[in-house]
Design a protein around this motif. Structure first.
Motif, PDB file in Angstrom:
ATOM      1  N   ALA A  73       0.701  -1.218   0.085  1.00  0.00           N
ATOM      2  CA  ALA A  73       0.027   0.243  -0.192  1.00  0.00           C
ATOM      3  C   ALA A  73       0.848   1.391   0.133  1.00  0.00           C
ATOM      4  O   ALA A  73       0.562   2.377  -0.712  1.00  0.00           O
ATOM      5  CB  ALA A  73      -0.976   0.107   1.079  1.00  0.00           C
ATOM      6  N   ALA A  74       1.931   1.279   0.792  1.00  0.00           N
ATOM      7  CA  ALA A  74       2.824   2.422   0.726  1.00  0.00           C
ATOM      8  C   ALA A  74       3.444   2.673  -0.580  1.00  0.00           C
ATOM      9  O   ALA A  74       3.528   3.828  -1.044  1.00  0.00           O
ATOM     10  CB  ALA A  74       4.067   2.119   1.902  1.00  0.00           C
ATOM     11  N   LEU A  75       3.808   1.625  -1.254  1.00  0.00           N
ATOM     12  CA  LEU A  75       4.319   1.690  -2.564  1.00  0.00           C
ATOM     13  C   LEU A  75       3.527   2.456  -3.661  1.00  0.00           C
ATOM     14  O   LEU A  75       3.877   3.245  -4.554  1.00  0.00           O
ATOM     15  CB  LEU A  75       4.930   0.224  -3.075  1.00  0.00           C
ATOM     16  CG  LEU A  75       6.284  -0.201  -2.433  1.00  0.00           C
ATOM     17  CD1 LEU A  75       6.535  -1.474  -2.828  1.00  0.00           C
ATOM     18  CD2 LEU A  75       7.508   0.656  -2.544  1.00  0.00           C
ATOM     19  N   VAL A  76       2.310   1.849  -3.360  1.00  0.00           N
ATOM     20  CA  VAL A  76       1.165   2.233  -4.435  1.00  0.00           C
ATOM     21  C   VAL A  76       0.926   3.751  -4.121  1.00  0.00           C
ATOM     22  O   VAL A  76       0.952   4.433  -4.963  1.00  0.00           O
ATOM     23  CB  VAL A  76      -0.182   1.518  -4.452  1.00  0.00           C
ATOM     24  CG1 VAL A  76      -1.293   2.275  -4.982  1.00  0.00           C
ATOM     25  CG2 VAL A  76       0.151   0.064  -4.865  1.00  0.00           C
ATOM     26  N   ARG A  77       0.692   4.105  -2.700  1.00  0.00           N
ATOM     27  CA  ARG A  77       0.785   5.739  -2.573  1.00  0.00           C
ATOM     28  C   ARG A  77       1.809   6.520  -2.980  1.00  0.00           C
ATOM     29  O   ARG A  77       1.344   7.520  -3.480  1.00  0.00           O
ATOM     30  CB  ARG A  77       0.666   5.799  -0.865  1.00  0.00           C
ATOM     31  CG  ARG A  77      -0.641   5.640  -0.359  1.00  0.00           C
ATOM     32  CD  ARG A  77      -0.809   6.138   1.153  1.00  0.00           C
ATOM     33  NE  ARG A  77       0.284   5.492   2.205  1.00  0.00           N
ATOM     34  CZ  ARG A  77      -0.123   4.351   2.677  1.00  0.00           C
ATOM     35  NH1 ARG A  77      -0.972   3.726   2.390  1.00  0.00           N
ATOM     36  NH2 ARG A  77       0.907   3.784   3.373  1.00  0.00           N
ATOM     37  N   GLN A  78       2.905   6.127  -3.072  1.00  0.00           N
ATOM     38  CA  GLN A  78       3.962   6.708  -3.367  1.00  0.00           C
ATOM     39  C   GLN A  78       4.035   7.100  -4.977  1.00  0.00           C
ATOM     40  O   GLN A  78       4.568   8.071  -5.528  1.00  0.00           O
ATOM     41  CB  GLN A  78       5.328   6.031  -3.287  1.00  0.00           C
ATOM     42  CG  GLN A  78       5.856   5.949  -2.009  1.00  0.00           C
ATOM     43  CD  GLN A  78       7.110   5.010  -1.720  1.00  0.00           C
ATOM     44  OE1 GLN A  78       7.749   4.398  -2.526  1.00  0.00           O
ATOM     45  NE2 GLN A  78       7.421   4.847  -0.378  1.00  0.00           N
ATOM     46  N   GLY A  79       3.133   6.368  -5.714  1.00  0.00           N
ATOM     47  CA  GLY A  79       2.834   6.478  -7.210  1.00  0.00           C
ATOM     48  C   GLY A  79       4.107   5.943  -8.044  1.00  0.00           C
ATOM     49  O   GLY A  79       4.722   5.039  -7.596  1.00  0.00           O
ATOM     50  N   PRO A  80       4.136   6.104  -9.361  1.00  0.00           N
ATOM     51  CA  PRO A  80       4.785   5.670 -10.337  1.00  0.00           C
ATOM     52  C   PRO A  80       6.330   5.583  -9.812  1.00  0.00           C
ATOM     53  O   PRO A  80       6.913   6.428  -9.122  1.00  0.00           O
ATOM     54  CB  PRO A  80       4.772   6.423 -11.462  1.00  0.00           C
ATOM     55  CG  PRO A  80       3.262   7.165 -11.158  1.00  0.00           C
ATOM     56  CD  PRO A  80       3.234   7.318  -9.925  1.00  0.00           C
ATOM     57  N   GLY A  81       7.237   4.642 -10.398  1.00  0.00           N
ATOM     58  CA  GLY A  81       8.504   4.596 -10.221  1.00  0.00           C
ATOM     59  C   GLY A  81       9.185   3.295  -9.335  1.00  0.00           C
ATOM     60  O   GLY A  81      10.209   3.033  -9.097  1.00  0.00           O
ATOM     61  N   ASN A  82       7.928   2.604  -8.730  1.00  0.00           N
ATOM     62  CA  ASN A  82       8.402   1.722  -7.804  1.00  0.00           C
ATOM     63  C   ASN A  82       7.788   0.396  -8.130  1.00  0.00           C
ATOM     64  O   ASN A  82       7.632  -0.573  -7.383  1.00  0.00           O
ATOM     65  CB  ASN A  82       8.191   2.168  -6.232  1.00  0.00           C
ATOM     66  CG  ASN A  82       6.848   2.327  -6.046  1.00  0.00           C
ATOM     67  OD1 ASN A  82       6.058   1.869  -6.683  1.00  0.00           O
ATOM     68  ND2 ASN A  82       6.408   2.951  -4.972  1.00  0.00           N
ATOM     69  N   GLU A  83       7.513   0.246  -9.459  1.00  0.00           N
ATOM     70  CA  GLU A  83       6.602  -0.987  -9.831  1.00  0.00           C
ATOM     71  C   GLU A  83       7.387  -2.201  -9.750  1.00  0.00           C
ATOM     72  O   GLU A  83       6.806  -3.348  -9.418  1.00  0.00           O
ATOM     73  CB  GLU A  83       6.285  -0.796 -11.311  1.00  0.00           C
ATOM     74  CG  GLU A  83       5.235   0.078 -11.554  1.00  0.00           C
ATOM     75  CD  GLU A  83       5.665   1.660 -11.493  1.00  0.00           C
ATOM     76  OE1 GLU A  83       4.911   2.724 -11.670  1.00  0.00           O
ATOM     77  OE2 GLU A  83       6.792   1.874 -11.545  1.00  0.00           O
ATOM     78  N   ALA A  84       8.685  -2.110  -9.698  1.00  0.00           N
ATOM     79  CA  ALA A  84       9.351  -3.397  -9.522  1.00  0.00           C
ATOM     80  C   ALA A  84       9.401  -3.969  -8.229  1.00  0.00           C
ATOM     81  O   ALA A  84       9.588  -5.232  -7.967  1.00  0.00           O
ATOM     82  CB  ALA A  84      11.025  -3.025 -10.005  1.00  0.00           C
ATOM     83  N   GLU A  85       9.321  -2.946  -7.325  1.00  0.00           N
ATOM     84  CA  GLU A  85       9.217  -3.264  -5.818  1.00  0.00           C
ATOM     85  C   GLU A  85       7.928  -3.946  -5.636  1.00  0.00           C
ATOM     86  O   GLU A  85       7.851  -5.053  -4.763  1.00  0.00           O
ATOM     87  CB  GLU A  85       9.403  -2.136  -5.044  1.00  0.00           C
ATOM     88  CG  GLU A  85      10.862  -1.698  -4.896  1.00  0.00           C
ATOM     89  CD  GLU A  85      11.145  -0.380  -4.019  1.00  0.00           C
ATOM     90  OE1 GLU A  85      10.951  -0.519  -2.959  1.00  0.00           O
ATOM     91  OE2 GLU A  85      10.955   0.835  -4.558  1.00  0.00           O
TER      92      GLU A  85
END
Length: 135
Positions: A73-85
């Motif tokens: 959820a935290a990664l999704v909240r951060q927005g684009p750029g962390n799709e690999a994580e």
């Protein structure tokens, strides 16, 4: 449901989560956006919130640890750029679920065999004494 604003009770009904669980999800940071509130302080959810919660429900039902769901959820909240994580988290969970399914299939095979043994013995009238601890 597009553009619709839903009460916590309506969201509970649509997701299968209790009102208590919805409040917990919000408190634990499992939602990807802030829950809007009315001027009276009542929660109002969007269709996006419901869609996200339905994903969360499936991830939790399939055994995703709460810590992993929080991180996702935290990664999704951060927005684009962390799709690999995000992919890494989901892939790890998928492998865990696949292993659970494989283990359950092995269990099902043993159970089906045992059902067959009992059914066969009962059909022949020879069930007495099967796994008899007194024998």
């Amino acid at each position: 449901m597009s553009g619709q604003s839903l009460s916590i009770g309506e969201v509970a009904e649509r997701t299968g989560l209790s009102v208590h669980a919805l409040r917990f999800y919000e408190r634990e940071g499992l939602l990807v956006g802030p829950v809007r509130r009315t001027s009276g302080g009542r929660r109002r959810y969007s269709s996006f919130d419901v869609d996200w919660l339905l994903i969360c429900v499936k991830l939790r039902e399939s055994g995703m640890p709460l810590a992993d769901l929080k991180q996702f959820a935290a990664l999704v909240r951060q927005g684009p750029g962390n799709e690999a994580e995000r992919l890494r988290l989901l892939d790890t969970h998928q492998r865990r679920v696949d292993a659970q399914i494989e283990a359950l299939e092995e269990c099902r095979t043993v159970i089906a065999w045992k059902v067959g043994v009992y059914a066969e013995h009962l059909a022949r009238g020879e069930a007495g004494g099967l796994w008899d601890p007194t024998a």
